[in-house]
Design a protein around this motif. Structure first.
Motif, PDB file in Angstrom:
ATOM      1  N   GLN A  24       0.839  -1.332  -0.068  1.00  0.00           N
ATOM      2  CA  GLN A  24      -0.158  -0.159  -0.243  1.00  0.00           C
ATOM      3  C   GLN A  24       1.106   1.377  -0.270  1.00  0.00           C
ATOM      4  O   GLN A  24       0.522   2.244  -0.757  1.00  0.00           O
ATOM      5  CB  GLN A  24      -0.983   0.019   1.309  1.00  0.00           C
ATOM      6  CG  GLN A  24      -1.961  -0.947   0.937  1.00  0.00           C
ATOM      7  CD  GLN A  24      -3.027  -0.273  -0.287  1.00  0.00           C
ATOM      8  OE1 GLN A  24      -3.561   0.606  -0.102  1.00  0.00           O
ATOM      9  NE2 GLN A  24      -3.536  -1.467  -0.827  1.00  0.00           N
ATOM     10  N   PHE A  25       1.989   1.379   0.835  1.00  0.00           N
ATOM     11  CA  PHE A  25       2.775   2.393   0.909  1.00  0.00           C
ATOM     12  C   PHE A  25       3.411   2.826  -0.443  1.00  0.00           C
ATOM     13  O   PHE A  25       3.582   3.802  -1.139  1.00  0.00           O
ATOM     14  CB  PHE A  25       4.038   2.375   1.826  1.00  0.00           C
ATOM     15  CG  PHE A  25       4.661   3.451   2.026  1.00  0.00           C
ATOM     16  CD1 PHE A  25       4.337   4.290   3.065  1.00  0.00           C
ATOM     17  CD2 PHE A  25       5.640   3.704   1.290  1.00  0.00           C
ATOM     18  CE1 PHE A  25       5.356   5.365   3.142  1.00  0.00           C
ATOM     19  CE2 PHE A  25       6.828   4.904   1.533  1.00  0.00           C
ATOM     20  CZ  PHE A  25       6.453   5.901   2.555  1.00  0.00           C
ATOM     21  N   GLU A  26       4.092   1.575  -1.006  1.00  0.00           N
ATOM     22  CA  GLU A  26       4.474   1.845  -2.572  1.00  0.00           C
ATOM     23  C   GLU A  26       3.594   2.188  -3.596  1.00  0.00           C
ATOM     24  O   GLU A  26       3.694   3.186  -4.429  1.00  0.00           O
ATOM     25  CB  GLU A  26       5.225   0.706  -2.968  1.00  0.00           C
ATOM     26  CG  GLU A  26       6.454   0.421  -2.063  1.00  0.00           C
ATOM     27  CD  GLU A  26       7.563  -0.771  -2.491  1.00  0.00           C
ATOM     28  OE1 GLU A  26       6.874  -1.486  -3.468  1.00  0.00           O
ATOM     29  OE2 GLU A  26       8.648  -0.919  -1.792  1.00  0.00           O
ATOM     30  N   HIS A  27       2.306   1.744  -3.643  1.00  0.00           N
ATOM     31  CA  HIS A  27       1.316   1.989  -4.447  1.00  0.00           C
ATOM     32  C   HIS A  27       0.755   3.462  -4.313  1.00  0.00           C
ATOM     33  O   HIS A  27       0.626   4.047  -5.615  1.00  0.00           O
ATOM     34  CB  HIS A  27       0.124   0.857  -4.185  1.00  0.00           C
ATOM     35  CG  HIS A  27      -1.158   1.205  -5.166  1.00  0.00           C
ATOM     36  ND1 HIS A  27      -1.159   0.921  -6.489  1.00  0.00           N
ATOM     37  CD2 HIS A  27      -2.359   1.639  -4.827  1.00  0.00           C
ATOM     38  CE1 HIS A  27      -2.269   1.131  -7.167  1.00  0.00           C
ATOM     39  NE2 HIS A  27      -3.148   1.357  -6.168  1.00  0.00           N
ATOM     40  N   ARG A  28       0.345   3.819  -3.153  1.00  0.00           N
ATOM     41  CA  ARG A  28      -0.088   5.155  -3.026  1.00  0.00           C
ATOM     42  C   ARG A  28       0.886   5.983  -3.336  1.00  0.00           C
ATOM     43  O   ARG A  28       0.477   7.417  -3.510  1.00  0.00           O
ATOM     44  CB  ARG A  28      -0.644   5.272  -1.769  1.00  0.00           C
ATOM     45  CG  ARG A  28      -1.817   4.293  -1.200  1.00  0.00           C
ATOM     46  CD  ARG A  28      -2.638   4.840  -0.296  1.00  0.00           C
ATOM     47  NE  ARG A  28      -3.490   3.722   0.186  1.00  0.00           N
ATOM     48  CZ  ARG A  28      -4.196   3.888   1.223  1.00  0.00           C
ATOM     49  NH1 ARG A  28      -4.480   5.029   1.649  1.00  0.00           N
ATOM     50  NH2 ARG A  28      -4.932   2.898   1.661  1.00  0.00           N
ATOM     51  N   THR A  29       2.338   5.898  -3.422  1.00  0.00           N
ATOM     52  CA  THR A  29       3.213   7.064  -3.712  1.00  0.00           C
ATOM     53  C   THR A  29       3.929   6.667  -4.929  1.00  0.00           C
ATOM     54  O   THR A  29       5.034   7.216  -5.240  1.00  0.00           O
ATOM     55  CB  THR A  29       4.432   7.193  -2.553  1.00  0.00           C
ATOM     56  OG1 THR A  29       4.911   5.698  -2.415  1.00  0.00           O
ATOM     57  CG2 THR A  29       3.830   7.273  -1.043  1.00  0.00           C
ATOM     58  N   GLY A  30       3.156   5.761  -5.865  1.00  0.00           N
ATOM     59  CA  GLY A  30       3.776   5.670  -7.198  1.00  0.00           C
ATOM     60  C   GLY A  30       5.061   4.749  -7.019  1.00  0.00           C
ATOM     61  O   GLY A  30       5.545   4.720  -8.194  1.00  0.00           O
ATOM     62  N   GLY A  31       5.495   4.334  -5.989  1.00  0.00           N
ATOM     63  CA  GLY A  31       6.655   3.822  -6.014  1.00  0.00           C
ATOM     64  C   GLY A  31       7.926   4.588  -6.017  1.00  0.00           C
ATOM     65  O   GLY A  31       9.069   4.012  -6.238  1.00  0.00           O
ATOM     66  N   THR A  32       7.688   5.886  -5.584  1.00  0.00           N
ATOM     67  CA  THR A  32       8.575   6.765  -5.467  1.00  0.00           C
ATOM     68  C   THR A  32       9.791   6.531  -4.439  1.00  0.00           C
ATOM     69  O   THR A  32      10.740   6.605  -4.485  1.00  0.00           O
ATOM     70  CB  THR A  32       8.047   8.212  -5.406  1.00  0.00           C
ATOM     71  OG1 THR A  32       7.123   8.414  -6.543  1.00  0.00           O
ATOM     72  CG2 THR A  32       8.956   9.249  -5.675  1.00  0.00           C
ATOM     73  N   TRP A  33       9.316   5.978  -3.228  1.00  0.00           N
ATOM     74  CA  TRP A  33      10.026   5.770  -2.266  1.00  0.00           C
ATOM     75  C   TRP A  33       9.829   4.331  -1.725  1.00  0.00           C
ATOM     76  O   TRP A  33       9.068   3.897  -0.838  1.00  0.00           O
ATOM     77  CB  TRP A  33       9.560   6.374  -1.121  1.00  0.00           C
ATOM     78  CG  TRP A  33       9.863   8.158  -1.317  1.00  0.00           C
ATOM     79  CD1 TRP A  33      10.961   8.726  -1.535  1.00  0.00           C
ATOM     80  CD2 TRP A  33       8.792   8.810  -1.651  1.00  0.00           C
ATOM     81  NE1 TRP A  33      10.842  10.060  -1.685  1.00  0.00           N
ATOM     82  CE2 TRP A  33       9.399  10.233  -1.984  1.00  0.00           C
ATOM     83  CE3 TRP A  33       7.434   8.920  -1.668  1.00  0.00           C
ATOM     84  CZ2 TRP A  33       8.558  11.395  -2.179  1.00  0.00           C
ATOM     85  CZ3 TRP A  33       6.625  10.005  -2.172  1.00  0.00           C
ATOM     86  CH2 TRP A  33       7.493  11.086  -2.443  1.00  0.00           C
ATOM     87  N   PRO A  34      10.310   3.307  -2.639  1.00  0.00           N
ATOM     88  CA  PRO A  34      10.411   1.918  -2.472  1.00  0.00           C
ATOM     89  C   PRO A  34      10.704   1.419  -1.011  1.00  0.00           C
ATOM     90  O   PRO A  34      11.746   2.089  -0.514  1.00  0.00           O
ATOM     91  CB  PRO A  34      11.042   1.126  -3.389  1.00  0.00           C
ATOM     92  CG  PRO A  34      12.170   2.331  -3.608  1.00  0.00           C
ATOM     93  CD  PRO A  34      11.345   3.510  -3.755  1.00  0.00           C
ATOM     94  N   LEU A  35      10.033   0.408  -0.284  1.00  0.00           N
ATOM     95  CA  LEU A  35      10.315  -0.165   1.036  1.00  0.00           C
ATOM     96  C   LEU A  35      10.818  -1.506   0.924  1.00  0.00           C
ATOM     97  O   LEU A  35      10.239  -2.030   0.188  1.00  0.00           O
ATOM     98  CB  LEU A  35       9.298  -0.088   2.006  1.00  0.00           C
ATOM     99  CG  LEU A  35       8.676   1.411   2.296  1.00  0.00           C
ATOM    100  CD1 LEU A  35       7.561   1.156   3.315  1.00  0.00           C
ATOM    101  CD2 LEU A  35       9.969   2.231   2.974  1.00  0.00           C
ATOM    102  N   ASN A  36      11.721  -1.880   1.804  1.00  0.00           N
ATOM    103  CA  ASN A  36      12.099  -3.398   1.687  1.00  0.00           C
ATOM    104  C   ASN A  36      11.245  -4.025   2.899  1.00  0.00           C
ATOM    105  O   ASN A  36      10.945  -3.004   4.004  1.00  0.00           O
ATOM    106  CB  ASN A  36      13.646  -3.813   1.769  1.00  0.00           C
ATOM    107  CG  ASN A  36      14.408  -3.206   2.645  1.00  0.00           C
ATOM    108  OD1 ASN A  36      13.940  -3.216   4.084  1.00  0.00           O
ATOM    109  ND2 ASN A  36      15.366  -2.307   2.411  1.00  0.00           N
ATOM    110  N   MET A  37      11.273  -5.216   3.015  1.00  0.00           N
ATOM    111  CA  MET A  37      10.446  -5.967   3.936  1.00  0.00           C
ATOM    112  C   MET A  37      11.153  -5.696   5.495  1.00  0.00           C
ATOM    113  O   MET A  37      10.652  -5.495   6.591  1.00  0.00           O
ATOM    114  CB  MET A  37      10.317  -7.372   3.807  1.00  0.00           C
ATOM    115  CG  MET A  37       9.017  -7.451   2.760  1.00  0.00           C
ATOM    116  SD  MET A  37       7.674  -6.675   3.084  1.00  0.00           S
ATOM    117  CE  MET A  37       7.066  -7.361   4.735  1.00  0.00           C
ATOM    118  N   GLY A  38      12.504  -5.630   5.504  1.00  0.00           N
ATOM    119  CA  GLY A  38      13.311  -5.359   6.431  1.00  0.00           C
ATOM    120  C   GLY A  38      12.893  -4.044   7.307  1.00  0.00           C
ATOM    121  O   GLY A  38      12.810  -3.893   8.466  1.00  0.00           O
TER     122      GLY A  38
END
Length: 210
Positions: A24-38
């Motif tokens: 959801q975080f990546e989807h809502r920000t258009g993948g601009t700030w990708p997160l890793n599971m860690g």
């Protein structure tokens, strides 16, 4: 970018497990700030430790993943975040600013070549961003379309500002070269004065934020 507050904002809507939060975080920000599971897992652990998030009860005892929801303290912290402006007292470590600040005093470095190369790259990025904006629907936007559009606007405005700043850098460097530069002693004095002003401004801003 605060992963902590971002996860709180997502959990305020509905309980989620870690992978859903990342999606959801990546989807809502258009993948601009990708997160890793860690990052997500570490942040969740801290939120649970701080009493802002807790595991959600689930009717499915065999569920393979744990969902989380906000506590009352978590909702209070999120409300405070929404209401508090982002403090600009401490400049971010911007690679381009650092690169050019070092380049102007490095022997044998052609600053104008660096500026021209960066301007070309920034203009290319602006073209890509404009293309992405053109792909948005002309009407009937969803809330997710609006969120992505606002992120794109921010990136475009930042790129435009960077081009203007690069033009300014090129002009200042050319003027300094035409004037023959300044003595080392004068330059050191100016840097010391600028550092003192920045330190005082930061201290004042920090004091006012308490």
């Amino acid at each position: 970018m605060s992963v902590r507050q971002g996860l709180l904002a997502l959990l305020a809507e509905t309980p989620m497990h870690a992978y859903q939060m990342r999606q959801q975080f990546e989807h809502r920000t258009g993948g601009t700030w990708p997160l890793n599971m860690g990052q997500v897992s570490t942040t969740l652990d801290r939120l649970v430790r701080d009493g802002l998030v807790e595991p959600a009860d689930t009717a499915d005892a065999d569920a393979e993943v744990q969902r989380y929801h906000l506590t009352a303290a978590g909702r209070d912290e999120l409300a405070t975040w929404w209401a508090t402006p982002v403090v600009r007292s401490t400049p971010a470590r911007d690679e381009l600013s650092i690169k050019l600040a070092l380049a102007v005093s490095a022997p044998g470095v052609d600053v104008r070549t660096i500026v021209q190369a960066q301007r070309t790259e920034t203009m290319r990025a602006m073209t890509d961003l404009t293309r992405l904006k053109a792909d948005l629907p002309a009407s009937g936007w969803s809330s997710e379309d609006l969120a992505w559009s606002l992120v794109l606007d921010h990136l475009v405005f930042a790129a435009e500002a960077e081009v203007r700043w690069l033009d300014h850098v090129e002009s200042r460097v050319a003027r300094a070269a035409a004037e023959g530069g300044t003595s080392d002693e004068t330059a050191v004095s100016r840097r010391a004065a600028a550092t003192a002003r920045a330190t005082a401004a930061t201290a004042a801003a920090s004091g006012g934020a308490r």
